[in-house]
Design a protein around this motif. Structure first.
Motif, PDB file in Angstrom:
ATOM      1  N   GLN A   1       0.844  -1.200   0.000  1.00 16.73           N
ATOM      2  CA  GLN A   1       0.000   0.000   0.000  1.00 16.73           C
ATOM      3  C   GLN A   1       0.879   1.249   0.000  1.00 16.73           C
ATOM      4  O   GLN A   1       1.931   1.271   0.640  1.00 16.73           O
ATOM      5  N   SER A   2       0.442   2.285  -0.697  1.00 17.27           N
ATOM      6  CA  SER A   2       1.209   3.528  -0.747  1.00 17.27           C
ATOM      7  C   SER A   2       0.706   4.512   0.308  1.00 17.27           C
ATOM      8  O   SER A   2      -0.465   4.483   0.692  1.00 17.27           O
ATOM      9  N   ASP A   3       1.614   5.351   0.787  1.00 12.96           N
ATOM     10  CA  ASP A   3       1.293   6.428   1.729  1.00 12.96           C
ATOM     11  C   ASP A   3       0.551   5.924   2.965  1.00 12.96           C
ATOM     12  O   ASP A   3      -0.425   6.522   3.406  1.00 12.96           O
ATOM     13  N   ARG A   4       1.037   4.803   3.509  1.00 16.25           N
ATOM     14  CA  ARG A   4       0.425   4.319   4.761  1.00 16.25           C
ATOM     15  C   ARG A   4       0.820   5.227   5.917  1.00 16.25           C
ATOM     16  O   ARG A   4       1.920   5.801   5.931  1.00 16.25           O
ATOM     17  N   PRO A   5      -0.025   5.339   6.929  1.00 21.03           N
ATOM     18  CA  PRO A   5       0.362   6.117   8.115  1.00 21.03           C
ATOM     19  C   PRO A   5       1.613   5.520   8.771  1.00 21.03           C
ATOM     20  O   PRO A   5       1.768   4.301   8.835  1.00 21.03           O
ATOM     21  N   ALA A   6       2.478   6.385   9.258  1.00 21.68           N
ATOM     22  CA  ALA A   6       3.709   5.918   9.901  1.00 21.68           C
ATOM     23  C   ALA A   6       3.394   5.062  11.124  1.00 21.68           C
ATOM     24  O   ALA A   6       4.147   4.140  11.464  1.00 21.68           O
ATOM     25  N   GLY A   7       2.267   5.341  11.766  1.00 21.63           N
ATOM     26  CA  GLY A   7       1.892   4.595  12.965  1.00 21.63           C
ATOM     27  C   GLY A   7       1.599   3.130  12.718  1.00 21.63           C
ATOM     28  O   GLY A   7       1.491   2.345  13.676  1.00 21.63           O
TER      29      GLY A   7
ATOM     30  N   GLY B   1      -9.212   0.283   4.962  1.00 30.02           N
ATOM     31  CA  GLY B   1      -9.973  -0.710   5.722  1.00 30.02           C
ATOM     32  C   GLY B   1      -9.112  -1.909   6.078  1.00 30.02           C
ATOM     33  O   GLY B   1      -9.279  -2.501   7.140  1.00 30.02           O
ATOM     34  N   LYS B   2      -8.190  -2.271   5.189  1.00 27.65           N
ATOM     35  CA  LYS B   2      -7.324  -3.420   5.471  1.00 27.65           C
ATOM     36  C   LYS B   2      -6.469  -3.147   6.713  1.00 27.65           C
ATOM     37  O   LYS B   2      -6.306  -4.020   7.571  1.00 27.65           O
ATOM     38  N   ASP B   3      -5.926  -1.931   6.807  1.00 20.42           N
ATOM     39  CA  ASP B   3      -5.107  -1.607   7.983  1.00 20.42           C
ATOM     40  C   ASP B   3      -5.958  -1.630   9.251  1.00 20.42           C
ATOM     41  O   ASP B   3      -5.499  -2.091  10.311  1.00 20.42           O
ATOM     42  N   CYS B   4      -7.187  -1.133   9.156  1.00 14.78           N
ATOM     43  CA  CYS B   4      -8.043  -1.138  10.348  1.00 14.78           C
ATOM     44  C   CYS B   4      -8.428  -2.561  10.755  1.00 14.78           C
ATOM     45  O   CYS B   4      -8.443  -2.885  11.952  1.00 14.78           O
TER      46      CYS B   4
ATOM     47  N   GLY C   1      -6.483  16.664   4.462  1.00 14.58           N
ATOM     48  CA  GLY C   1      -7.285  16.098   3.369  1.00 14.58           C
ATOM     49  C   GLY C   1      -6.672  14.863   2.741  1.00 14.58           C
ATOM     50  O   GLY C   1      -7.026  14.485   1.619  1.00 14.58           O
ATOM     51  N   ARG C   2      -5.743  14.209   3.471  1.00 18.08           N
ATOM     52  CA  ARG C   2      -5.082  13.012   2.917  1.00 18.08           C
ATOM     53  C   ARG C   2      -5.904  11.777   3.267  1.00 18.08           C
ATOM     54  O   ARG C   2      -6.319  11.576   4.408  1.00 18.08           O
ATOM     55  N   GLY C   3      -6.106  10.937   2.261  1.00 16.04           N
ATOM     56  CA  GLY C   3      -6.878   9.728   2.491  1.00 16.04           C
ATOM     57  C   GLY C   3      -6.218   8.514   1.887  1.00 16.04           C
ATOM     58  O   GLY C   3      -5.324   8.622   1.042  1.00 16.04           O
ATOM     59  N   ALA C   4      -6.683   7.344   2.318  1.00 14.69           N
ATOM     60  CA  ALA C   4      -6.127   6.093   1.817  1.00 14.69           C
ATOM     61  C   ALA C   4      -6.755   5.700   0.493  1.00 14.69           C
ATOM     62  O   ALA C   4      -6.186   4.920  -0.263  1.00 14.69           O
ATOM     63  N   ASP C   5      -7.923   6.241   0.213  1.00 14.94           N
ATOM     64  CA  ASP C   5      -8.632   5.851  -0.999  1.00 14.94           C
ATOM     65  C   ASP C   5      -8.586   6.984  -2.019  1.00 14.94           C
ATOM     66  O   ASP C   5      -8.392   8.144  -1.677  1.00 14.94           O
ATOM     67  N   GLY C   6      -8.796   6.634  -3.278  1.00 16.25           N
ATOM     68  CA  GLY C   6      -8.807   7.631  -4.329  1.00 16.25           C
ATOM     69  C   GLY C   6     -10.068   8.481  -4.280  1.00 16.25           C
ATOM     70  O   GLY C   6     -11.060   8.116  -3.649  1.00 16.25           O
ATOM     71  N   ALA C   7     -10.012   9.628  -4.952  1.00 18.45           N
ATOM     72  CA  ALA C   7     -11.175  10.529  -4.965  1.00 18.45           C
ATOM     73  C   ALA C   7     -12.389   9.823  -5.559  1.00 18.45           C
ATOM     74  O   ALA C   7     -12.307   9.190  -6.605  1.00 18.45           O
ATOM     75  N   GLY C   8     -13.500   9.914  -4.837  1.00 19.58           N
ATOM     76  CA  GLY C   8     -14.737   9.327  -5.342  1.00 19.58           C
ATOM     77  C   GLY C   8     -14.839   7.826  -5.209  1.00 19.58           C
ATOM     78  O   GLY C   8     -15.753   7.217  -5.780  1.00 19.58           O
ATOM     79  N   ALA C   9     -13.933   7.204  -4.463  1.00 19.05           N
ATOM     80  CA  ALA C   9     -13.988   5.753  -4.294  1.00 19.05           C
ATOM     81  C   ALA C   9     -15.276   5.362  -3.584  1.00 19.05           C
ATOM     82  O   ALA C   9     -15.662   6.010  -2.595  1.00 19.05           O
TER      83      ALA C   9
END
Length: 424
Positions: A37-43, A232-235, A268-276
């Motif tokens: 996955q790209s741009d995952r949270p560092a946590g 959702g996969k990370d959660c 405004g950063r999200g894991a999903d693309g715009a309009g997903a």
């Protein structure tokens, strides 16, 4: 893993050759599903570390706990009151069951056509490849389905088992039965732990477990944002780890992650693309490493914003009151909290369908994906009621049935993509 744990695994009686094969199968899967996955949270680094040490550091911690005289209690279900185990100085852990393993051994004692989760946990035990199983002083079962109920009888040939009778309805007499089951469980835990549970120890345990659930609820609330700041996969991974990690450490790490996610929401950063398309996954629990369906959903362009699962909201959405005047009142509060869980074992179970409709509105979901394991009668049959209620509310639903194998991945992807195109 960072250290060599082979001597520890050998001391636990694991089949080292079979265990090596299991560990070799996990890392590529994890890399493909999570690390790609790209741009995952560092946590998420902490939770990656936990998975990397899934049969290492945590097992070592359990052995150190046992060396100090503590007990380890294994469970498969969200109905087992963790607060009581902790109040007696024990550790409550979830057990291995999310992968097809040891099927040949399991089928010697179970029917071939049985729920994959039940066959899996029996396979893990009989093939001696789960260090959590081998660390347990006792396994606590429940009567949430007929398959598990009868499987626990067989499991008791291999490990001490205590079964809690979970009511199938929520009438006054059912609540009375459940309160007595919770009291019996406390007496049993006190006996095996050799430790008396007091008002203070129970109150502390309630606060600790509540803090874990509140941290998970904080994470869930952040996913109501558009876009959701985490996949959702990370959660799901975090919710799976919640069932066996150290409670206080896990709580702190989830809250640290939430701090980071709040910043991402502000940016405004999200894991999903715009309009997903935003979807909720509902149905049977998904134990580690059962990530197949969530991975297909999110790699098809959708965002999972909530899990109405036992490895999800059912595990943490309710807390126990912390103002109980005495241990008796606290036990009643614990019993009430657990009986509020909307498991498909209950009839009628309108609370679950109403909750799903409510979640769809709160999380701005475009649809619900109802995922049942094969031969899981409670959830497969209840899908009819779920479909009826959601249709009345105009909420699209896709029902799927699967197992732990990968053979149906292509077919599932085709169906999921068609559903997402319809709701997108």
């Amino acid at each position: 893993m960072a250290s060599d744990y082979r001597s520890m695994w050998e001391s636990l009686g694991l089949d080292l050759e079979a265990h090596d094969q299991l560990l070799q199968a996990l890392p590529p899967t994890y890399g493909d599903v999570y690390l790609a996955q790209s741009d995952r949270p560092a946590g998420m680094e902490y939770f990656d570390f936990v998975i990397n040490e899934i049969h290492g550091l945590r097992i070592q911690e359990l052995q150190e706990h046992k060396a100090r005289g503590g007990k380890v209690v294994g469970a498969f279900c969200v109905f087992v009151p963790e607060e009581i185990v902790r109040a007696a100085g024990g550790i409550c852990i979830g057990l291995c069951s999310g992968i097809e393993i040891g099927a040949a051994q399991a089928e010697k004692v179970l029917p071939r056509n049985i729920c994959p989760l039940i066959k899996s946990f029996m396979g893990f035990k009989l093939s001696r490849v789960c260090p959590y199983f081998e660390s347990c002083d006792v396994v606590v079962g429940e009567t949430t389905c007929d398959g598990k109920k009868k499987a626990f009888e067989i499991l008791s040939d291999y490990v001490p088992v205590h079964v809690m009778e979970t009511p199938q309805m929520k009438r006054a007499k059912d609540r009375s039965l459940w309160r007595s089951e919770v009291r019996d469980f406390m007496a049993y835990v006190e006996e095996i732990a050799g430790s008396r549970i007091t008002k203070d120890s129970l109150g502390r345990a309630v606060r600790e477990v509540n803090a874990k659930r509140r941290a998970l609820m904080r994470l869930a609330e952040l996913r109501k944002n558009t876009p959701s700041p985490i996949s959702g996969k990370d959660c799901l991974l975090i919710e799976q780890i919640a069932m066996y990690d150290d409670v206080e450490r896990f709580t702190a790490k989830v809250n640290e992650l939430c701090d980071e996610l709040e910043t991402r929401v502000g940016e405004g950063r999200g894991a999903d693309g715009a309009g997903a398309p935003r979807v909720i996954v509902s149905g049977t629990p998904m134990a580690i490493p059962n990530w197949k369906v969530p991975h297909i959903i999110e790699s098809s362009g959708a965002a999972i914003v909530a899990e109405e699962l036992c490895t999800g909201l059912r595990y943490f959405e309710n807390t126990v009151p912390e103002d109980g005047a005495d241990a008796e009142r606290m036990l009643d509060d614990i019993a009430e909290r657990y009986l509020d869980i909307n498991c498909a074992c209950f009839t009628p179970n309108g609370g679950r369908t109403e909750k799903l409709a409510q979640l769809a509105e709160e999380y701005k979901a475009d649809g619900v994906i109802h995922c049942s394991l094969a031969f899981c009668d409670p959830y497969m049959v209840e899908a009819n009621r779920v479909e009826k209620v959601l249709k009345e509310r105009g909420i699209p639903l896709l029902k799927i049935e699967t197992d732990y194998g990968q053979e149906d991945s292509g077919q599932l992807k085709t169906r999921l993509e068609a559903f997402l195109e319809m709701i997108g």
